[in-house]
Design a protein around this motif. Structure first.
Motif, PDB file in Angstrom:
ATOM      1  N   VAL A  89      21.680   7.877 -28.507  1.00  0.00           N
ATOM      2  CA  VAL A  89      22.804   8.439 -27.748  1.00  0.00           C
ATOM      3  C   VAL A  89      22.327   8.842 -26.362  1.00  0.00           C
ATOM      4  CG1 VAL A  89      24.417  10.397 -27.605  1.00  0.00           C
ATOM      5  CG2 VAL A  89      24.089   9.200 -29.777  1.00  0.00           C
ATOM      6  N   GLN A  90      21.213   9.543 -26.277  1.00  0.00           N
ATOM      7  CA  GLN A  90      20.698   9.988 -24.987  1.00  0.00           C
ATOM      8  C   GLN A  90      20.342   8.804 -24.085  1.00  0.00           C
ATOM      9  OE1 GLN A  90      17.572  12.524 -26.473  1.00  0.00           O
ATOM     10  NE2 GLN A  90      18.882  14.351 -26.399  1.00  0.00           N
ATOM     11  N   ARG A  91      19.745   7.780 -24.678  1.00  0.00           N
ATOM     12  CA  ARG A  91      19.379   6.590 -23.904  1.00  0.00           C
ATOM     13  C   ARG A  91      20.618   5.888 -23.360  1.00  0.00           C
ATOM     14  NH1 ARG A  91      17.517   3.675 -27.664  1.00  0.00           N
ATOM     15  NH2 ARG A  91      19.064   2.046 -27.610  1.00  0.00           N
ATOM     16  N   ARG A  92      21.656   5.750 -24.204  1.00  0.00           N
ATOM     17  CA  ARG A  92      22.899   5.093 -23.767  1.00  0.00           C
ATOM     18  C   ARG A  92      23.589   5.891 -22.663  1.00  0.00           C
ATOM     19  NH1 ARG A  92      24.050   0.646 -27.500  1.00  0.00           N
ATOM     20  NH2 ARG A  92      25.862   0.249 -26.190  1.00  0.00           N
ATOM     21  N   ILE A  93      23.574   7.216 -22.775  1.00  0.00           N
ATOM     22  CA  ILE A  93      24.164   8.057 -21.727  1.00  0.00           C
ATOM     23  C   ILE A  93      23.399   7.855 -20.423  1.00  0.00           C
ATOM     24  CG2 ILE A  93      24.516  10.444 -20.960  1.00  0.00           C
ATOM     25  CD1 ILE A  93      25.073  11.114 -23.956  1.00  0.00           C
ATOM     26  N   ARG A  94      22.077   7.832 -20.495  1.00  0.00           N
ATOM     27  CA  ARG A  94      21.257   7.610 -19.295  1.00  0.00           C
ATOM     28  C   ARG A  94      21.577   6.249 -18.682  1.00  0.00           C
ATOM     29  NH1 ARG A  94      19.398  10.574 -15.631  1.00  0.00           N
ATOM     30  NH2 ARG A  94      20.331   8.998 -14.370  1.00  0.00           N
ATOM     31  N   GLN A  95      21.740   5.214 -19.517  1.00  0.00           N
ATOM     32  CA  GLN A  95      22.074   3.883 -19.014  1.00  0.00           C
ATOM     33  C   GLN A  95      23.449   3.887 -18.341  1.00  0.00           C
ATOM     34  OE1 GLN A  95      21.621   1.556 -22.598  1.00  0.00           O
ATOM     35  NE2 GLN A  95      19.443   1.189 -22.236  1.00  0.00           N
ATOM     36  N   MET A  96      24.419   4.603 -18.939  1.00  0.00           N
ATOM     37  CA  MET A  96      25.748   4.692 -18.327  1.00  0.00           C
ATOM     38  C   MET A  96      25.669   5.423 -16.989  1.00  0.00           C
ATOM     39  SD  MET A  96      28.482   5.343 -21.398  1.00  0.00           S
ATOM     40  CE  MET A  96      27.524   6.374 -22.512  1.00  0.00           C
ATOM     41  N   ASP A 114      35.018  14.816 -25.030  1.00  0.00           N
ATOM     42  CA  ASP A 114      35.652  15.748 -25.963  1.00  0.00           C
ATOM     43  C   ASP A 114      34.782  16.978 -26.229  1.00  0.00           C
ATOM     44  OD1 ASP A 114      37.906  14.169 -26.197  1.00  0.00           O
ATOM     45  OD2 ASP A 114      37.294  13.245 -28.089  1.00  0.00           O
ATOM     46  N   GLY A 115      33.542  16.996 -25.687  1.00  0.00           N
ATOM     47  CA  GLY A 115      32.689  18.171 -25.790  1.00  0.00           C
ATOM     48  C   GLY A 115      31.675  18.170 -26.915  1.00  0.00           C
ATOM     49  N   GLY A 138      25.798   5.037 -11.199  1.00  0.00           N
ATOM     50  CA  GLY A 138      25.180   5.546  -9.986  1.00  0.00           C
ATOM     51  C   GLY A 138      25.336   7.043  -9.818  1.00  0.00           C
ATOM     52  N   VAL A 139      25.285   7.777 -10.945  1.00  0.00           N
ATOM     53  CA  VAL A 139      25.435   9.230 -10.907  1.00  0.00           C
ATOM     54  C   VAL A 139      24.176   9.897 -11.455  1.00  0.00           C
ATOM     55  CG1 VAL A 139      27.950   9.082 -11.098  1.00  0.00           C
ATOM     56  CG2 VAL A 139      26.579   9.331 -13.173  1.00  0.00           C
ATOM     57  N   ASN A 140      24.035  11.201 -11.176  1.00  0.00           N
ATOM     58  CA  ASN A 140      22.828  11.925 -11.569  1.00  0.00           C
ATOM     59  C   ASN A 140      23.023  12.928 -12.695  1.00  0.00           C
ATOM     60  OD1 ASN A 140      21.135  10.719  -9.565  1.00  0.00           O
ATOM     61  ND2 ASN A 140      22.217  11.959  -8.054  1.00  0.00           N
ATOM     62  N   THR A 141      24.264  13.296 -12.983  1.00  0.00           N
ATOM     63  CA  THR A 141      24.505  14.305 -14.015  1.00  0.00           C
ATOM     64  C   THR A 141      25.594  13.824 -14.975  1.00  0.00           C
ATOM     65  OG1 THR A 141      26.262  15.488 -12.835  1.00  0.00           O
ATOM     66  CG2 THR A 141      23.977  16.146 -12.344  1.00  0.00           C
ATOM     67  N   ARG A 142      25.657  14.472 -16.125  1.00  0.00           N
ATOM     68  CA  ARG A 142      26.690  14.150 -17.109  1.00  0.00           C
ATOM     69  C   ARG A 142      28.076  14.530 -16.592  1.00  0.00           C
ATOM     70  NH1 ARG A 142      24.792  14.672 -23.074  1.00  0.00           N
ATOM     71  NH2 ARG A 142      22.694  13.858 -22.916  1.00  0.00           N
ATOM     72  N   ILE A 143      28.145  15.589 -15.803  1.00  0.00           N
ATOM     73  CA  ILE A 143      29.430  15.980 -15.224  1.00  0.00           C
ATOM     74  C   ILE A 143      29.923  14.877 -14.296  1.00  0.00           C
ATOM     75  CG2 ILE A 143      30.552  17.612 -13.647  1.00  0.00           C
ATOM     76  CD1 ILE A 143      28.780  19.799 -14.917  1.00  0.00           C
ATOM     77  N   GLN A 144      29.035  14.353 -13.475  1.00  0.00           N
ATOM     78  CA  GLN A 144      29.406  13.248 -12.597  1.00  0.00           C
ATOM     79  C   GLN A 144      29.827  12.028 -13.403  1.00  0.00           C
ATOM     80  OE1 GLN A 144      25.727  13.037 -10.377  1.00  0.00           O
ATOM     81  NE2 GLN A 144      26.654  14.009  -8.581  1.00  0.00           N
ATOM     82  N   LEU A 145      29.153  11.776 -14.523  1.00  0.00           N
ATOM     83  CA  LEU A 145      29.520  10.649 -15.381  1.00  0.00           C
ATOM     84  C   LEU A 145      30.933  10.832 -15.917  1.00  0.00           C
ATOM     85  CD1 LEU A 145      28.751   8.016 -16.838  1.00  0.00           C
ATOM     86  CD2 LEU A 145      27.828   9.436 -18.689  1.00  0.00           C
TER      87      LEU A 145
END
Length: 84
Positions: A39-46, A21-22, A51-58
């Motif tokens: 939040v940052q740690r959970r995003i990194r774990q996701m 949602d931005g 198996g992605v390298n960027t938030r856009i890929q996530l």
């Protein structure tokens, strides 16, 4: 996209939905009552789980694998079938 079970649920689902949602990490943390680093740690774990390298890929991965998290798709109404 929980690390266990391979599906979006709980805190990770809320974080991912807000990311799609931005919202910024800080806003997500404040709204969910957790720390920004959490939040940052959970995003990194996701990202690692997906198996992605960027938030856009996530975001793309989430859209492809968890369509109910797609902000462009309406949430299902209880008792009604969602076409899609």
């Amino acid at each position: 996209m929980e690390a266990h079970g391979g599906h979006a649920g709980g805190l990770d689902s809320q974080i991912l939905r807000m990311l799609l949602d931005g919202y910024t990490d800080t806003t997500v943390a404040l709204r969910l009552g957790v720390g920004r680093r959490t939040v940052q740690r959970r995003i990194r774990q996701m990202m690692d789980t997906a198996g992605v390298n960027t938030r856009i890929q996530l975001g793309w991965h989430a859209r492809e694998h968890f369509p109910l998290l797609d902000p462009c798709r309406p949430a299902p109404t209880p008792g009604r079938k969602v076409q899609g």
